[in-house]
Each structure stands twice: as structure tokens, then as C-alpha cells.
Design an enzyme around this catalytic site. Structure first.
Site, PDB file in Angstrom:
ATOM      1  N   LYS A 113      80.906  64.183 111.927  1.00 25.13           N
ATOM      2  CA  LYS A 113      82.084  63.477 112.426  1.00 25.13           C
ATOM      3  C   LYS A 113      82.152  62.173 111.637  1.00 25.13           C
ATOM      4  O   LYS A 113      81.468  61.199 111.937  1.00 25.13           O
ATOM      5  CB  LYS A 113      81.989  63.193 113.919  1.00 25.13           C
ATOM      6  CG  LYS A 113      83.191  62.411 114.449  1.00 25.13           C
ATOM      7  CD  LYS A 113      82.915  61.824 115.803  1.00 25.13           C
ATOM      8  CE  LYS A 113      83.991  60.817 116.215  1.00 25.13           C
ATOM      9  NZ  LYS A 113      84.079  59.626 115.326  1.00 25.13           N
ATOM     10  N   CYS A 143      72.946  46.934 110.316  1.00 24.30           N
ATOM     11  CA  CYS A 143      71.995  46.738 111.412  1.00 24.30           C
ATOM     12  C   CYS A 143      70.684  46.134 110.928  1.00 24.30           C
ATOM     13  O   CYS A 143      69.808  45.845 111.738  1.00 24.30           O
ATOM     14  CB  CYS A 143      71.734  48.055 112.146  1.00 24.30           C
ATOM     15  SG  CYS A 143      71.013  49.334 111.115  1.00 24.30           S
ATOM     16  N   GLU A 174      75.052  41.528 119.078  1.00 19.64           N
ATOM     17  CA  GLU A 174      75.391  41.865 117.706  1.00 19.64           C
ATOM     18  C   GLU A 174      76.836  41.480 117.402  1.00 19.64           C
ATOM     19  O   GLU A 174      77.759  41.895 118.104  1.00 19.64           O
ATOM     20  CB  GLU A 174      75.190  43.359 117.467  1.00 19.64           C
ATOM     21  CG  GLU A 174      75.375  43.762 116.015  1.00 19.64           C
ATOM     22  CD  GLU A 174      75.091  45.232 115.775  1.00 19.64           C
ATOM     23  OE1 GLU A 174      74.091  45.543 115.115  1.00 19.64           O
ATOM     24  OE2 GLU A 174      75.876  46.062 116.272  1.00 19.64           O
TER      25      GLU A 174
END
Length: 505
Positions: free
Chosen positions: A177, A286, A387
Site C-alpha cells: 500500500k 524517524c 514527534e
């Protein structure tokens, strides 16, 4: 404005028009122009992608491992041949500068090279004679269909590095995906996968869809494993739902990586590393370094040096060779980053450098956010704990090592962490004390090579086996342990006599 391409989805090696009436825009992040539209594939189309992978699995998994490896070697050469083309496409749709985009593609090549060594990695755990005439050995077999759910920030590395190479080298087939913000690089790679590398149809399939349509990957019994990279809330959902349906899950999630900068560190070298780590990829990774816990005795000097170096960065069009800091991925993401900066100010942080109003001449509609520094970020301020995924540095001032490690480990995320020091004592203590799964000592981006697992902890990861390295091979395979016993003639005769005697009774 250039032509807007309407993209397709790929099943069984064929690119098909979607029946959906919903298309999602893809922008050139440097200009703000819409350059393509991708379909929000229907549930039936997602189901068809699974069916295609399921149909391809028996022949692909039964193929000799040496032949699968030959495909992987060929794929590696195709990636090298098209590296620059893919890097430019990545820079356009995402906003990374060209060097960073080249690195994105290179990080897809490295796991492909690991996958070329899959015969050694699939050898199991050996064999032995456990007792006289009894032998035990172990094997690793593919799982079946795997689903890969992709984030926006590494459109080459994550689907085509973390997901595809080991999955298919182990004998699985996969449905990707692709991310709806940055699918074009992955789509082009899939074109090359079939057209130039010549893989059998259906080994890799690709759809673009919303979360609602993608839910089928978590529940369909034909999908045996789900590998995901994205936000923690979504990762928790995927982990809980897919695991409840008997699937393996590896969910790589958010991060708020911290650095601990001690007074004995080489300040110039440390600041250079922090600049690269914090503002590289516009902070959209990240393993960025958005928080620096700096010892109070050098804090003023460090903040001044960081500001000076940040102000000198060249902010510009992602595909301009001179650019050091490109745009963020979308207008929505830019608003989100700017809102976080304002929230930090509202929470009481000191704004040392503001990147919200930066304008790049000739690219006034691009999604640019300049380097931003917030000082005196205190415990409890969300800007220092959550974050942001943008080029924003939060400075937390600490008295000493003990306070620094306490502040760092209080965070709910533990993807990576690093320390800057010339003390072997504190360097070793940090390795033992930190909660971070990937640890750097005088290294700002402690991302391991593909031969080691990408090993986040706490709310940065849900699952048991991480991506890449030996963990990756174990995740994409199931173990069989086999014990055998072959009778010699005398033993066989004894068995027959025993059986005949029991029958007479």
C-alpha cells in the site's frame, strides 16, 4: 503548470485503471504544483491485489533459491542503472535534497544486496544426531502473502528496502500500500521490477488507498504478515487488529530521539553532526535528532554555534544541487510543523531561530520551513516530547549526565539516542543506560546498515522481530524442526516381530 498524470494501480504485473471516483493529488513539494493523481483504490481492488499475490505464491515459493537470488542480483543492477532518475523523482514528490534522495535509493539497494545472500541466511540452525539413529534439523519456509503499509518519508528505502527484498527473497509475495503523498517513486520502481528485472507476474502488487480500504490487509486470512511504518496510533491499531487475526506484525512507529551533549565533547564536530541529523530530510525521518539535552555549562555556547550553522544552510528547491534543506512534503504538513513551533512558544520555550516565514525566490509556493530552534524546553512541554517531523530543534538544558539520561529516558519513544563526549566512561555508561534501540556514541544518526535490525523500543515499535538483518529473515519465514529415524534391517525385523506378536494377542 505541467500535465497532471492520472496514475494506475498494479496487479499481477499489469497497470490497471481504478473504478474509483476518488483521486488524491501528488505535489511537487518545491513548487506546490500538482503533478499527478493517484486512485483511492476500492476494497474490491485491494482484495484483488491480495488474490494476485496469493496466486503467484506457489510458483514463486517453489522456485529454487538459487534462481530467486539471480532475480535479486538482476534487480540490484537495475536499481543502480536508474539511481539518478529515481532520486530526482523522490526529491520532487517528497522534498529531500538530491543527495538525501540519492541516499534514499541507496538504502533500497543495500537490503537488496543482503537479499542476494539469502541462501546463507536461510540455512536454518543446523543439524545434529540427537541420539543413536535419530537426527534433528531445522528449516525456514516462506509465510505466503505479506502486506506492506508504507509511510511518506522514504518512498524508495522503506517499500523497496525494508519490505520487498527480504520478503520475496525468502519466497513470499507482497502487496504494497504505497503512501498517498509520495507513491510515484515506488510506482516507477515497480515498473522497472517487471519491465527490466523480469520478475514473474504477481510477486509484488501495489495499490494506493485510504485507511478504510486498507483495513482488509489486517483481517484477510490470506495475508500472513503485515509490515508497517508510520504513526504510533496507527501502528498500535494495526498491531492489535492484525495480531488478533493471527498475523505477524512489525510496526515501526514514531520517535523523539534525544542527544546528550556533555561539556567535554568536541563542540564543533558535535554541532555539525546535530545539524546534519536534525535538519536532514527536513526533519522528516524517524532517526532525526529533534532534541538536544545539553549540559548547562556549555549550553549558551552550543546554542549560538547551532544558530550560526543553521542560518548558513541553503534552503531551496529539492532538485537543485546547491540545496541543503528542501521543503516538507505538503502544504498540510507545513501548517502542522508551523503550528508545533507556535505551540512551543505558547508553552514557554524561547524561539532562537524561526523558520516559518522563509521564502525561496522563484519557488514562492513551495512548502518550505527553515531551520528552527527552541531553547529552554522544559519537561512536560509537548514540543519536546511529541514527534514534529520537521526541521525543529528543541534544547533541553541539564546539569549533568545523570539528569540528561533521566530526561531522555522519560520520553515514551525510544527509537534512537546518542551521546557526544570524549569520555569513554560516559560513552559506555550511555550505551548501557539509554532506552534507545539504536545508539550512537559521537554519531548523530545511528542507523545501522542493512545487515543489522532497525531496532526501536517502547512506543517506537510494536512486534517481536524488527526489519532487516537476521530479524527480517525470521519475520518473513516460519520454522520447521524435523526429527528423523531410519531403521536398519535388524531393527526393522524387531518391529515386525513385535507387531505380529501384538496382533496374535
Amino acid at each position: 503548470m505541467g500535465e497532471i498524470r492520472r496514475m494506475k494501480y498494479c496487479i499481477n504485473g499489469e497497470w490497471l485503471e481504478s473504478t474509483t471516483d476518488k483521486y488524491m493529488p501528488i505535489t511537487d513539494s518545491s513548487t506546490g504544483e500538482v503533478i499527478a493523481e493517484v486512485p483511492q483504490c476500492t476494497p474490491a481492488e485491494c482484495e484483488a491485489a491480495i488474490a494476485s499475490a496469493q496466486e503467484a505464491f506457489p510458483a514463486w515459493s517453489a522456485m529454487s533459491i538459487s534462481k530467486r537470488v539471480q532475480y535479486m542480483f538482476r534487480w540490484r543492477e537495475v536499481l543502480y542503472a536508474h539511481k539518478e532518475e529515481l532520486a530526482v523523482l523522490c526529491a520532487k514528490e517528497l522534498g529531500k535534497n538530491l543527495n538525501e534522495a540519492r541516499g534514499d535509493v541507496q538504502k533500497a539497494i543495500e537490503p537488496t544486496e543482503e537479499a542476494c545472500a539469502i541462501p546463507a541466511l536461510l540455512q536454518g540452525d543446523g543439524a545434529m544426531q540427537v541420539t543413536t539413529n535419530y537426527d534433528t534439523t531445522s528449516y525456514r519456509f516462506p509465510l505466503g502473502v505479506v502486506a506492506g503499509i508504507v509511510p511518506m518519508n522514504f518512498p524508495a528505502m522503506i517499500p523497496w528496502g525494508w519490505m520487498v527484498p527480504l520478503a520475496i527473497a525468502c519466497g513470499n509475495t507482497i502487496v504494497l500500500k504505497a503512501n498517498s503523498n509520495t507513491p510515484l517513486t515506488s510506482m516507477r520502481m515497480l515498473e522497472l521490477f517487471y519491465e527490466e528485472a523480469g520478475f514473474p507476474k504477481g510477486v509484488v502488487n501495489l495499490v494506493t488507498a485510504s485507511r478504510a480500504e486498507a483495513e482488509i490487509f489486517l483481517t484477510d486470512p490470506r495475508v500472513k504478515a503485515v509490515t508497517f511504518v508510520g504513526t504510533t496510533d496507527v501502528g498500535k491499531h494495526i498491531y492489535s487488529v492484525a495480531a488478533a487475526h493471527g498475523k505477524r506484525v512489525q510496526a515501526q512507529c514514531e520517535a523523539k530521539n534525544h542527544a546528550l551533549l556533555l561539556e567535554d565533547a568536541d563542540l564543533e564536530a558535535a554541532t555539525n553532526a546535530i545539524i546534519n541529523s536534525t535538519y536532514g530530510c527536513a526533519g522528516m525521518r524517524c532517526m532525526a535528532l529533534p532534541v538536544v539535552c545539553v549540559q548547562e555549562s556549555i549550553a549558551d555556547k552550543f546554542v549560538a554555534l547551532l544558530k550560526k550553522k543553521a542560518q548558513a544552510m541553503v534552503v531551496g528547491c529539492a532538485y537543485d544541487e546547491k540545496t541543503q534543506l528542501g521543503p516538507v512534503v505538503s502544504a498540510k504538513h507545513k501548517r502542522n510543523v508551523c503550528n508545533w513551533i507556535q505551540k512551543g512558544i505558547d508553552e514557554g520555550a524561547e524561539l532562537v531561530l524561526d523558520g516559518r516565514d522563509i521564502v525561496v525566490p522563484g519557488f514562492e509556493n513551495g512548502f518550505f520551513v527553515g531551520p528552527t530552534i527552541l531553547d529552554h524546553v522544559k519537561p512536560g512541554m509537548s514540543v519536546g516530547d511529541c514527534e514534529i517531523f520537521g526541521p525543529v530543534t528543541s534544547i533541553k538544558r541539564v546539569k549533568d549526565y545523570e539528569e540528561g539520561i533521566q530526561v531522555m529516558n522519560a520520553n515514551r519513544f525510544a527509537n534512537g539516542s546518542c551521546i557526544f563526549t570524549n569520555s569513554g566512561y560516559y560513552g559506555r555508561r550511555f550505551v548501557m543506560d539509554t532506552d534507545g534501540g539504536m545508539v550512537g556514541v559521537n554519531v548523530g544518526i545511528p542507523v545501522p546498515t542493512a545487515y543489522f535490525p532497525f531496532s526501536g523500543n517502547k512506543d517506537s515499535f510494536f512486534g517481536d522481530l524488527h526489519v532487516l538483518g537476521k530479524d527480517g529473515v525470521r519475520f518473513f519465514t516460519r520454522a520447521k524442526t524435523v526429527t528423523t529415524h531410519w531403521f536398519d534391517e535388524e531393527a526393522a525385523a524387531r518391529v515386525v516381530r513385535t507387531w505380529e506378536g501384538s496382533t496374535e494377542q
